[in-house]
Design an enzyme around this catalytic site. Sequence first.
Site, PDB file in Angstrom:
ATOM      1  N   LYS A 288      -4.635  40.548  36.894  1.00 44.30           N
ATOM      2  CA  LYS A 288      -4.930  41.900  37.353  1.00 44.30           C
ATOM      3  C   LYS A 288      -6.036  42.477  36.471  1.00 44.30           C
ATOM      4  O   LYS A 288      -5.960  42.419  35.244  1.00 44.30           O
ATOM      5  CB  LYS A 288      -3.672  42.765  37.284  1.00 44.30           C
ATOM      6  CG  LYS A 288      -3.840  44.141  37.925  1.00 44.30           C
ATOM      7  CD  LYS A 288      -2.520  44.898  37.970  1.00 44.30           C
ATOM      8  CE  LYS A 288      -2.688  46.252  38.655  1.00 44.30           C
ATOM      9  NZ  LYS A 288      -1.426  47.008  38.739  1.00 44.30           N
ATOM     10  N   GLU A 377      14.397  50.426  45.458  1.00 38.61           N
ATOM     11  CA  GLU A 377      14.964  51.775  45.501  1.00 38.61           C
ATOM     12  C   GLU A 377      16.428  51.787  45.925  1.00 38.61           C
ATOM     13  O   GLU A 377      17.229  52.562  45.394  1.00 38.61           O
ATOM     14  CB  GLU A 377      14.137  52.655  46.449  1.00 38.61           C
ATOM     15  CG  GLU A 377      12.741  52.967  45.955  1.00 38.61           C
ATOM     16  CD  GLU A 377      11.726  51.887  46.252  1.00 38.61           C
ATOM     17  OE1 GLU A 377      10.572  52.005  45.795  1.00 38.61           O
ATOM     18  OE2 GLU A 377      12.098  50.900  46.947  1.00 38.61           O
ATOM     19  N   ARG A 405      13.352  55.014  51.407  1.00 39.34           N
ATOM     20  CA  ARG A 405      13.809  53.632  51.558  1.00 39.34           C
ATOM     21  C   ARG A 405      15.268  53.469  51.128  1.00 39.34           C
ATOM     22  O   ARG A 405      15.863  52.424  51.381  1.00 39.34           O
ATOM     23  CB  ARG A 405      12.902  52.722  50.734  1.00 39.34           C
ATOM     24  CG  ARG A 405      11.464  52.713  51.217  1.00 39.34           C
ATOM     25  CD  ARG A 405      10.470  52.355  50.113  1.00 39.34           C
ATOM     26  NE  ARG A 405      10.599  51.007  49.612  1.00 39.34           N
ATOM     27  CZ  ARG A 405       9.898  49.957  50.061  1.00 39.34           C
ATOM     28  NH1 ARG A 405       9.040  50.110  51.039  1.00 39.34           N
ATOM     29  NH2 ARG A 405      10.067  48.767  49.523  1.00 39.34           N
TER      30      ARG A 405
END
Length: 642
Positions: A288, A377, A405
């Site tokens: 990244k 979540e 969610r």
Amino acid sequence: MQVEAGPLLQQINYPSDLRSLKPNQLEEVCHELRQFIIDIVSENGGHFAASLGVVELTVALHYVLNTPYDQIIFDVGHQAYGHKILTGRRDVFHTNRVFGGLSGFPKREESEYDAFGVGHSSTSISAALGMAVASEYKGEKDRQHVAIIGDGALTGGMAFEALNHAGIEKSNLLVILNDNCMSIDPNVGAMKEYLTSITTSRSYNKFRDELIAVLAKISKNGPDAYGWAKKLEQSIKGTLLKNANLFESLNFRYFGPVDGHDVNKLAKTIEDLKHIPGPKLLHAVTVKGKGYALAEKDQTTWHAPGLFDKITGEIKKSVSDKPKPPKYQDVFGHTLVELAEVNDKIMGITPAMPSGSSMNIMMKVMPHRAFDVGIAEQHAVTFSAGLATQGLVPFCNIYSSFMQRAYDQVIHDVALQKLNVVFCLDRAGVVGADGPTHHGAYDIAYMRCVPNLVVSAPMNEEELRNLMYTAQLPDQGPFVIRYPRGNGVMVDWKRPFAKIEIGKGRKLQDGEEVAILSFGAIGNEVVKAVQYLSEEGIHPAHYDLRFAKPLDEQLLHEVFKKFNKIITVEDGSLMGGVGAAVLEFMADHCYKAQVVRLGIPDEIVEHGEQAELWKICGYDAESIASEVKKLTSGIKTDSMVS
């Protein structure tokens, strides 16, 4: 300043132009694409490190595949900048995340190359499988479907559900695992450790280098040859890796790990995989922030750094002589530690957003009492419920739009059992440049209809502290505190704690003719509006409701007995919101009044600065003042109820 693309990138308006280049030109294309992203984001802001990490993968996919007929589905979408630049949006890319400009995420309405709209995590495999099954049904046997999912997104349960289903389908699906050990913060959990064990198996890595091309050739010779090769490969993999491969156990053909920054090797690998039938997974190891040294070293900071000097790497900050109020998330983080130092029952939970929610403050000071559970979540909520059954007080911090969610878990696992879980909903209301996928528009409506929940919103930092203090007191039950993205309004915010009576609002300004009822931090726009109006001799009253549930009925009786012109203001959806709750109260108690409700309308609000969106939606200070003037002048509005 207009950013010039490199000489090769200037020639690429669409992927068909990219495919006209020779393989030995792809590395230069990657270099120019990466530099273009750096140039644009340094001047305009946006997500940064994620897109740098998939430059080679993006180029290889568009070079090999026949996009947009072949479909590429990104997960989360932070990494799609290179994709946008290569698919007809290079010359307008400087409008990325600006009001009226390009979305910061793939968006179907924006381009035929954006096969699926995203913004939240772990959706790519499900979407790609649906597309693949549809193509098979329609007889499109040659159509390719590729889901690019980061290793962090694999912690989301939906990704596992999709892998489980895809493994029993025969559809033409390629999942590319972008393995960089990062989501926004470093990844956590057993999946991270598992992927690390694969990438460090030297014997297996040597074996797999020759495997892809062999299987691609054998697959062309008929099902018997392919079946034989598959059995042989499984046997060898089992010996080399010792443990069964997770993806193979789900009936995926697993290939990798491969170097995610070798564009020519990636292109050759993807070309070979096109000829292998059924569900396949390519494990690509990437970095990244690749190509920008500071982003490679500090990937969390450079996920979305804002404006910066691309040469020195200095992140630009606004300069002001005046002290600046803190962000609400930081008030949450510091206050949580302050409360936890006194109350040893307090625990902290966040699903993969420790820096975004400032849960990292508690994680540093009390690592045994603060948990990053990954992008999960649903698990975060029920894990919190489990803690609460044992007498602990979990503060479960989830962004408002992400809490959607886990709605079933809020009802089934927390509310029904009346457990003292404190839900801190960060980024409530319109969030700005992240746009529709991230606006916290619906939490008031979807929370206030659930029995046993307290639903609150602070108007400022002091109120946030006091609501957190109140929520952790004994026998409170499920407690929701919503607060917005960005900075508050108080420089002197760290004041002694005070208990707030549940369901008790407050009168901030007495007035005449019109009463304004606000909920949460948007009440500060009402304060500005009241100040503007006072200069013109108009003096509305202002009440801060504090609670959407339970409503302060005593306060509302006072308002409806005194005023027949009322305005409600909220940074949330009008349908089912606080204004709707006030109308319900009015109807239930047979009051009659002209009521104007200001908030997020029943439509999708696009991206832009928060202040821009408040104005567009009609609840910034100027719009509020305008509505008061209309009421005091007797002008009827569409929002009135009588």
